[in-house]
Design a protein around this motif. Structure first.
Motif, PDB file in Angstrom:
ATOM      1  N   ASN A   1      58.180  37.374 -63.638  1.00  0.00           N
ATOM      2  CA  ASN A   1      57.874  35.895 -63.609  1.00  0.00           C
ATOM      3  C   ASN A   1      57.550  35.760 -62.089  1.00  0.00           C
ATOM      4  N   GLN A   2      58.290  36.253 -61.052  1.00  0.00           N
ATOM      5  CA  GLN A   2      58.052  35.705 -59.760  1.00  0.00           C
ATOM      6  C   GLN A   2      56.941  36.429 -59.246  1.00  0.00           C
ATOM      7  N   PRO A   3      56.567  37.632 -59.367  1.00  0.00           N
ATOM      8  CA  PRO A   3      55.292  38.218 -58.708  1.00  0.00           C
ATOM      9  C   PRO A   3      54.066  37.684 -59.512  1.00  0.00           C
ATOM     10  N   TYR A   4      54.326  37.433 -60.843  1.00  0.00           N
ATOM     11  CA  TYR A   4      53.347  36.773 -61.509  1.00  0.00           C
ATOM     12  C   TYR A   4      52.663  35.639 -61.245  1.00  0.00           C
ATOM     13  N   THR A   5      53.832  34.554 -61.217  1.00  0.00           N
ATOM     14  CA  THR A   5      53.378  33.127 -60.643  1.00  0.00           C
ATOM     15  C   THR A   5      53.060  33.171 -58.872  1.00  0.00           C
ATOM     16  N   ASN A   6      53.598  34.083 -58.199  1.00  0.00           N
ATOM     17  CA  ASN A   6      53.165  34.024 -56.839  1.00  0.00           C
ATOM     18  C   ASN A   6      51.898  34.425 -56.621  1.00  0.00           C
ATOM     19  N   SER A   7      51.084  35.616 -57.201  1.00  0.00           N
ATOM     20  CA  SER A   7      50.012  35.696 -57.038  1.00  0.00           C
ATOM     21  C   SER A   7      49.017  34.934 -57.724  1.00  0.00           C
ATOM     22  N   ALA A   8      49.359  34.233 -58.898  1.00  0.00           N
ATOM     23  CA  ALA A   8      48.470  33.111 -59.464  1.00  0.00           C
ATOM     24  C   ALA A   8      48.543  31.759 -58.567  1.00  0.00           C
ATOM     25  N   LEU A   9      49.583  31.534 -57.902  1.00  0.00           N
ATOM     26  CA  LEU A   9      49.503  30.279 -56.921  1.00  0.00           C
ATOM     27  C   LEU A   9      48.806  30.515 -55.823  1.00  0.00           C
ATOM     28  N   CYS A  10      48.915  31.826 -55.269  1.00  0.00           N
ATOM     29  CA  CYS A  10      48.079  32.083 -54.083  1.00  0.00           C
ATOM     30  C   CYS A  10      46.595  32.094 -54.325  1.00  0.00           C
ATOM     31  N   ASP A  11      45.970  32.325 -55.472  1.00  0.00           N
ATOM     32  CA  ASP A  11      44.904  32.361 -55.871  1.00  0.00           C
ATOM     33  C   ASP A  11      44.347  30.849 -55.784  1.00  0.00           C
ATOM     34  N   PHE A  12      45.288  30.140 -56.391  1.00  0.00           N
ATOM     35  CA  PHE A  12      45.087  28.713 -56.778  1.00  0.00           C
ATOM     36  C   PHE A  12      44.898  27.923 -55.461  1.00  0.00           C
ATOM     37  N   THR A  13      45.692  28.371 -54.224  1.00  0.00           N
ATOM     38  CA  THR A  13      45.704  27.643 -52.938  1.00  0.00           C
ATOM     39  C   THR A  13      44.476  28.069 -52.205  1.00  0.00           C
ATOM     40  N   ASN A  14      43.916  29.315 -52.170  1.00  0.00           N
ATOM     41  CA  ASN A  14      42.904  29.938 -51.617  1.00  0.00           C
ATOM     42  C   ASN A  14      41.655  29.107 -52.136  1.00  0.00           C
ATOM     43  N   ASN A  15      41.584  29.075 -53.486  1.00  0.00           N
ATOM     44  CA  ASN A  15      40.435  28.479 -54.113  1.00  0.00           C
ATOM     45  C   ASN A  15      40.190  26.850 -53.845  1.00  0.00           C
ATOM     46  N   TYR A  16      41.374  26.205 -53.837  1.00  0.00           N
ATOM     47  CA  TYR A  16      41.693  24.996 -53.522  1.00  0.00           C
ATOM     48  C   TYR A  16      40.926  24.608 -52.091  1.00  0.00           C
ATOM     49  N   ARG A  17      41.593  25.345 -51.015  1.00  0.00           N
ATOM     50  CA  ARG A  17      40.887  25.210 -49.729  1.00  0.00           C
ATOM     51  C   ARG A  17      39.684  25.472 -49.547  1.00  0.00           C
ATOM     52  N   MET A  18      39.094  26.589 -50.014  1.00  0.00           N
ATOM     53  CA  MET A  18      37.743  26.887 -49.882  1.00  0.00           C
ATOM     54  C   MET A  18      36.988  25.615 -50.589  1.00  0.00           C
ATOM     55  N   ARG A  19      37.393  25.133 -51.721  1.00  0.00           N
ATOM     56  CA  ARG A  19      36.381  24.211 -52.101  1.00  0.00           C
ATOM     57  C   ARG A  19      36.489  22.802 -51.308  1.00  0.00           C
ATOM     58  N   MET A  20      37.609  22.649 -50.719  1.00  0.00           N
ATOM     59  CA  MET A  20      37.855  21.514 -49.674  1.00  0.00           C
ATOM     60  C   MET A  20      36.773  21.537 -48.454  1.00  0.00           C
ATOM     61  N   SER A  21      36.664  22.761 -48.221  1.00  0.00           N
ATOM     62  CA  SER A  21      35.899  23.086 -46.805  1.00  0.00           C
ATOM     63  C   SER A  21      34.223  23.237 -47.341  1.00  0.00           C
ATOM     64  N   THR A  22      33.988  23.024 -48.684  1.00  0.00           N
ATOM     65  CA  THR A  22      32.464  23.331 -48.924  1.00  0.00           C
ATOM     66  C   THR A  22      32.097  22.377 -49.694  1.00  0.00           C
ATOM     67  N   GLU A  23      32.778  22.287 -50.977  1.00  0.00           N
ATOM     68  CA  GLU A  23      32.178  21.398 -51.827  1.00  0.00           C
ATOM     69  C   GLU A  23      32.435  19.932 -51.741  1.00  0.00           C
TER      70      GLU A  23
END
Length: 309
Positions: free
Chosen positions: A224-246
């Protein structure tokens, strides 16, 4: 007419009995008592020879509720100065009665007496245990002279009373010695693992979380811990990239419409009609994919042969 004709002969089941009766589902046309009487006497039906309820009319078996021992305990407590609880308790008493809710299927007075008796027994048991502990402490401290072999064995016990609260890692340290401990960190109010930094050690979801895990559909085979950690990191990176571009501010350049519009002009060239206009718009039924205002701008171009979208 005699009363015996009106009564259902024995044996029979009382109406309302919900237990099993052999072959009852396959017989109709008679009352419940008469039908069960015939079924119980039918020699062709396989059934048990014993009655559902044991017959105690032939012996001297008798059950007294509450037992005399419980009544003696309740009455003794009343004589010792407890005027609140006495036997029999009056039905309708709305006060608290200890352990009375554990007795089922009895009258109020019986349930109250048995509950009080059980409560008083537990009180005497705990009181005896407390006195025994106090007596052991006095024996080991020398304030009480041992009079029996059991008392002498308590003195030689390796566990001396009162026992000291000592942690396993501090067995060799004096009890009064101060021990420095790290200060507790204050709780993080309003903390959300979705928007925390990727290097945060607490960026994961707790085990048993039943909500949506963003970007977790493509991951499997992890705890559970590594699974949710990697998924949330991808979500945060995608969220910040969309904030800076789209989600950056967008400026739309359009030609300004003329300041004056002729009142007699139905289809303006530089602006569309108002949404909700119920008149005819040339070519509107053949076009789609635009708003009404953009589509109705310069609508007469279709009449001029201009079919550009």
């Amino acid at each position: 007419m005699s009363i015996a004709v009106l009564e259902t002969p024995e044996p029979h089941f009382i109406p309302g009995y919900t237990g099993y009766c052999p072959q009852y589902l396959y017989r109709v046309g008679d009352t419940y008592g008469s039908l069960t009487h015939k079924l119980l006497l039918d020699p062709t039906i396989t059934r048990s020879e014993n009655l559902v309820l044991s017959d105690r009319t032939m012996d001297d078996y008798q059950v007294l509720r509450p037992p005399h021992k419980d009544l003696d305990i309740v009455k003794a407590r009343f004589r010792e100065g407890d005027p609140l609880y006495q036997h029999p308790m009056m039905a309708g008493y709305e006060g608290f009665i200890p352990r009375a809710n554990k007795v089922l299927g009895q009258t109020f007075s019986v349930a109250a007496a048995e509950g009080l008796s059980e409560f008083f027994k537990s009180q005497m048991k705990y009181r005896h245990a407390a006195k025994q502990l106090q007596r052991t402490s006095q024996l080991q401290d020398g304030r009480y002279c041992p009079k029996s072999l059991e008392d002498k064995q308590l003195i030689k016990s390796q566990f001396r009373l009162p026992l000291l609260d000592v942690r396993p890692e501090q067995v060799a340290v004096t009890r009064d010695m101060p021990v420095t401990e790290p200060a507790l960190q204050p709780p993080r109010q309003g903390y959300s693992p979705y928007f925390s930094d990727c290097d945060d050690p607490e960026k994961y979801l707790k085990g048993g979380f039943g909500g949506h895990v963003p970007f977790g559909f493509s991951r499997f085979g992890e705890s559970n811990q590594p699974y949710t950690n990697s998924a949330l990191c991808d979500f945060t990176n995608n969220y910040r990239m969309r904030m800076s571009t789209e989600w950056a501010p967008v400026s739309i350049i359009r030609p300004d419409p003329p300041l004056q519009i002729q009142a007699t002009e139905i289809y303006p060239k530089h602006m569309g009609l108002l949404p909700g206009y119920l008149g005819h718009v040339p070519g509107q039924i053949l076009r789609f994919g635009k708003t009404f205002g953009n589509d109705s701008q310069d609508a007469k171009r279709w009449l001029r042969g201009d079919f550009r979208v």
